[in-house]
Design a protein around this motif. Structure first.
Motif, PDB file in Angstrom:
ATOM      1  N   VAL A  91     -12.115 -10.128  -2.468  1.00 11.00           N
ATOM      2  CA  VAL A  91     -10.949  -9.429  -3.022  1.00 11.00           C
ATOM      3  C   VAL A  91      -9.734 -10.297  -2.728  1.00 11.00           C
ATOM      4  CG1 VAL A  91      -9.463  -7.397  -2.921  1.00 11.00           C
ATOM      5  CG2 VAL A  91     -11.939  -7.139  -2.758  1.00 11.00           C
ATOM      6  N   TRP A  92      -9.160 -10.851  -3.772  1.00  9.95           N
ATOM      7  CA  TRP A  92      -8.049 -11.792  -3.611  1.00  9.95           C
ATOM      8  C   TRP A  92      -6.684 -11.127  -3.743  1.00  9.95           C
ATOM      9  CZ3 TRP A  92     -10.307 -16.136  -7.269  1.00  9.95           C
ATOM     10  CH2 TRP A  92     -11.391 -16.756  -6.614  1.00  9.95           C
ATOM     11  N   ALA A  93      -6.640  -9.946  -4.340  1.00  8.30           N
ATOM     12  CA  ALA A  93      -5.339  -9.310  -4.576  1.00  8.30           C
ATOM     13  C   ALA A  93      -5.508  -7.819  -4.816  1.00  8.30           C
ATOM     14  CB  ALA A  93      -4.631  -9.969  -5.768  1.00  8.30           C
ATOM     15  N   LEU A  94      -4.388  -7.100  -4.808  1.00  8.42           N
ATOM     16  CA  LEU A  94      -4.339  -5.669  -5.129  1.00  8.42           C
ATOM     17  C   LEU A  94      -3.755  -5.504  -6.535  1.00  8.42           C
ATOM     18  CD1 LEU A  94      -5.102  -3.527  -2.863  1.00  8.42           C
ATOM     19  CD2 LEU A  94      -4.498  -5.770  -1.978  1.00  8.42           C
ATOM     20  N   GLY A  95      -4.339  -4.609  -7.310  1.00 10.31           N
ATOM     21  CA  GLY A  95      -3.810  -4.363  -8.650  1.00 10.31           C
ATOM     22  C   GLY A  95      -4.929  -4.415  -9.677  1.00 10.31           C
ATOM     23  N   ARG A 117       2.285   2.455  -3.284  1.00  9.13           N
ATOM     24  CA  ARG A 117       1.114   2.463  -2.397  1.00  9.13           C
ATOM     25  C   ARG A 117       0.342   1.142  -2.495  1.00  9.13           C
ATOM     26  NH1 ARG A 117       0.671   7.779  -4.512  1.00  9.13           N
ATOM     27  NH2 ARG A 117      -1.132   7.214  -5.802  1.00  9.13           N
ATOM     28  N   HIS A 118       0.256   0.575  -3.690  1.00  9.03           N
ATOM     29  CA  HIS A 118      -0.390  -0.732  -3.831  1.00  9.03           C
ATOM     30  C   HIS A 118       0.357  -1.795  -3.016  1.00  9.03           C
ATOM     31  CE1 HIS A 118      -2.619   1.040  -7.191  1.00  9.03           C
ATOM     32  NE2 HIS A 118      -3.342  -0.053  -7.258  1.00  9.03           N
ATOM     33  N   ILE A 119       1.671  -1.756  -3.078  1.00 13.16           N
ATOM     34  CA  ILE A 119       2.468  -2.717  -2.313  1.00 13.16           C
ATOM     35  C   ILE A 119       2.239  -2.522  -0.821  1.00 13.16           C
ATOM     36  CG2 ILE A 119       4.821  -3.370  -1.674  1.00 13.16           C
ATOM     37  CD1 ILE A 119       5.636  -2.837  -4.583  1.00 13.16           C
ATOM     38  N   GLU A 120       2.233  -1.270  -0.377  1.00  9.08           N
ATOM     39  CA  GLU A 120       2.004  -0.995   1.043  1.00  9.08           C
ATOM     40  C   GLU A 120       0.643  -1.521   1.483  1.00  9.08           C
ATOM     41  OE1 GLU A 120       1.990   2.785   4.193  1.00  9.08           O
ATOM     42  OE2 GLU A 120       2.314   3.128   2.052  1.00  9.08           O
ATOM     43  N   ALA A 121      -0.382  -1.290   0.662  1.00  8.92           N
ATOM     44  CA  ALA A 121      -1.723  -1.778   0.995  1.00  8.92           C
ATOM     45  C   ALA A 121      -1.751  -3.296   1.014  1.00  8.92           C
ATOM     46  CB  ALA A 121      -2.731  -1.233  -0.011  1.00  8.92           C
ATOM     47  N   SER A 122      -1.072  -3.927   0.075  1.00 12.88           N
ATOM     48  CA  SER A 122      -1.072  -5.388   0.019  1.00 12.88           C
ATOM     49  C   SER A 122      -0.445  -5.991   1.267  1.00 12.88           C
ATOM     50  CB  SER A 122      -0.335  -5.883  -1.235  1.00 12.88           C
ATOM     51  OG  SER A 122       1.067  -5.863  -1.090  1.00 12.88           O
ATOM     52  N   LYS A 123       0.561  -5.323   1.789  1.00 17.23           N
ATOM     53  CA  LYS A 123       1.213  -5.816   3.007  1.00 17.23           C
ATOM     54  C   LYS A 123       0.301  -5.648   4.221  1.00 17.23           C
ATOM     55  CE  LYS A 123       5.625  -4.477   3.231  1.00 17.23           C
ATOM     56  NZ  LYS A 123       6.810  -3.585   3.018  1.00 17.23           N
ATOM     57  N   ILE A 124      -0.472  -4.578   4.226  1.00 17.56           N
ATOM     58  CA  ILE A 124      -1.384  -4.336   5.350  1.00 17.56           C
ATOM     59  C   ILE A 124      -2.499  -5.379   5.375  1.00 17.56           C
ATOM     60  CG2 ILE A 124      -3.110  -2.735   6.277  1.00 17.56           C
ATOM     61  CD1 ILE A 124      -1.305  -0.447   5.223  1.00 17.56           C
ATOM     62  N   VAL A 129      -0.036  -8.718  -4.534  1.00 26.66           N
ATOM     63  CA  VAL A 129      -0.155  -7.605  -5.464  1.00 26.66           C
ATOM     64  C   VAL A 129       0.090  -8.146  -6.875  1.00 26.66           C
ATOM     65  CG1 VAL A 129       2.279  -6.943  -5.162  1.00 26.66           C
ATOM     66  CG2 VAL A 129       0.642  -5.276  -5.993  1.00 26.66           C
ATOM     67  N   VAL A 130      -0.738  -7.699  -7.821  1.00 24.73           N
ATOM     68  CA  VAL A 130      -0.624  -8.128  -9.217  1.00 24.73           C
ATOM     69  C   VAL A 130       0.104  -7.035  -9.982  1.00 24.73           C
ATOM     70  CG1 VAL A 130      -1.879  -8.797 -11.295  1.00 24.73           C
ATOM     71  CG2 VAL A 130      -2.771  -9.440  -9.039  1.00 24.73           C
ATOM     72  N   VAL A 131       1.264  -7.392 -10.539  1.00 28.11           N
ATOM     73  CA  VAL A 131       2.169  -6.398 -11.107  1.00 28.11           C
ATOM     74  C   VAL A 131       2.255  -6.514 -12.626  1.00 28.11           C
ATOM     75  CG1 VAL A 131       4.538  -5.550 -11.141  1.00 28.11           C
ATOM     76  CG2 VAL A 131       3.517  -6.330  -8.993  1.00 28.11           C
ATOM     77  N   HIS A 132       2.053  -5.384 -13.268  1.00 29.75           N
ATOM     78  CA  HIS A 132       2.220  -5.219 -14.715  1.00 29.75           C
ATOM     79  C   HIS A 132       3.528  -4.470 -14.941  1.00 29.75           C
ATOM     80  CE1 HIS A 132       0.828  -3.681 -18.808  1.00 29.75           C
ATOM     81  NE2 HIS A 132       1.707  -2.740 -18.474  1.00 29.75           N
ATOM     82  N   THR A 133       4.326  -4.949 -15.882  1.00 32.35           N
ATOM     83  CA  THR A 133       5.529  -4.197 -16.245  1.00 32.35           C
ATOM     84  C   THR A 133       5.727  -4.257 -17.750  1.00 32.35           C
ATOM     85  OG1 THR A 133       7.912  -3.894 -15.865  1.00 32.35           O
ATOM     86  CG2 THR A 133       7.104  -6.156 -15.878  1.00 32.35           C
ATOM     87  N   ARG A 134       5.981  -3.107 -18.335  1.00 29.13           N
ATOM     88  CA  ARG A 134       6.263  -3.048 -19.769  1.00 29.13           C
ATOM     89  C   ARG A 134       7.260  -1.924 -20.028  1.00 29.13           C
ATOM     90  NH1 ARG A 134       2.043  -3.185 -24.938  1.00 29.13           N
ATOM     91  NH2 ARG A 134       3.657  -3.745 -26.455  1.00 29.13           N
ATOM     92  N   ALA A 135       8.387  -2.301 -20.631  1.00 30.87           N
ATOM     93  CA  ALA A 135       9.475  -1.353 -20.910  1.00 30.87           C
ATOM     94  C   ALA A 135       9.948  -0.668 -19.630  1.00 30.87           C
ATOM     95  CB  ALA A 135       9.049  -0.317 -21.942  1.00 30.87           C
TER      96      ALA A 135
END
Length: 257
Positions: A91-95, A117-124, A129-135
């Protein structure tokens, strides 16, 4: 030489390979792809992705829930559960997590909470963290800042320089997909010119967004060199140089602690 940092290995059209994913990966390797990060969009994807990664040393994967998933699925992605799923070295990343107001604004609060919560887990677990953003660029940046997230990828980037600079200042990497090669994407190429070379990644987001000259067809990991070619033209580099640069960037991202 090339890394496909974002491919949906459980969604690929495998009909050209008689349903055999291993053949699709073999073809990508022949095209120069040396590493693949398979992306989860729900809490079941990790099961199949773990099986794929176990067969292939050059495949890793993510665990997480896409913001377009049902609110009940997002609610299941607790910080503790994400941390539990992210223990494997493969597991290389969260998301893929983040915010998507384009498809629906029915569950904005749930999206924001799930993203946090994904960000919090990634820090732990000390994994990006792999982030998707649209609009949802403003809320996306606000959450990244509020949660003090410094270790991540804004994937399939299509936003403006203001957004790029905001996440770069937080420590993020920016990943470009086949969109960078589209004729109507000059504004995106103008933004890409301003992104530091040591923060650039490439991806297919396959089976979506096939790059030129395959635009409109089903995408797959073997096409990621065409994304590198489009970026190479932006930066006035050779394709080989762009491949080496983005590969090293991905290694740096994974090694970050």
């Amino acid at each position: 030489m090339f890394v496909d940092t974002h491919c949906h290995l459980t969604m690929l059209d495998l009909s050209p390979y008689n349903g055999d994913l291993d053949q699709a990966l073999a073809q990508a390797r022949l095209a120069g792809v040396s590493k693949f990060m398979g992306i989860s969009v729900d809490l079941e994807d990790h099961v199949k992705l773990a099986e794929i990664a176990a067969r292939h040393d050059d495949v890793g994967y993510t665990v997480g829930v896409h913001p377009c998933e049902d609110e009940h699925i997002m609610a299941q992605a607790t910080t503790d559960y994400l941390v539990q799923l992210a223990q494997s070295d493969k597991v290389w990343a969260l998301g893929e997590t983040g915010l998507d107001y384009y498809h629906s604004t029915d569950f904005v609060i749930e999206q924001k909470r799930c993203f946090a919560r994904h960000i919090e887990a990634s820090k732990i677990v000390k994994k990006p963290v792999v982030v998707h953003t649209r609009a949802a660029k403003h809320d996306t940046v606000d959450i990244i800042r509020a949660e003090q997230s410094t270790h991540g990828i804004l994937h399939c980037f299509t936003e403006d320089w203001e957004t790029a600079k905001a996440v770069l200042d937080c420590g993020y990497y920016i990943s470009f997909s086949g969109i960078i090669s589209f004729k109507n994407a000059q504004d995106l190429r103008d933004v890409a010119k301003q992104v530091p070379l040591d923060r650039v990644l490439i991806e297919t987001d396959s089976p979506y967004l096939a790059p030129v000259p395959y635009r409109g067809k089903t995408n797959e990991p073997k096409y990621v060199p065409y994304v590198a070619k489009a970026l190479a033209d932006v930066y006035h580099k050779s394709v080989e140089e762009m491949g080496l640069i983005t590969t090293q960037n991905f290694e740096n991202l994974l090694k970050f602690k």
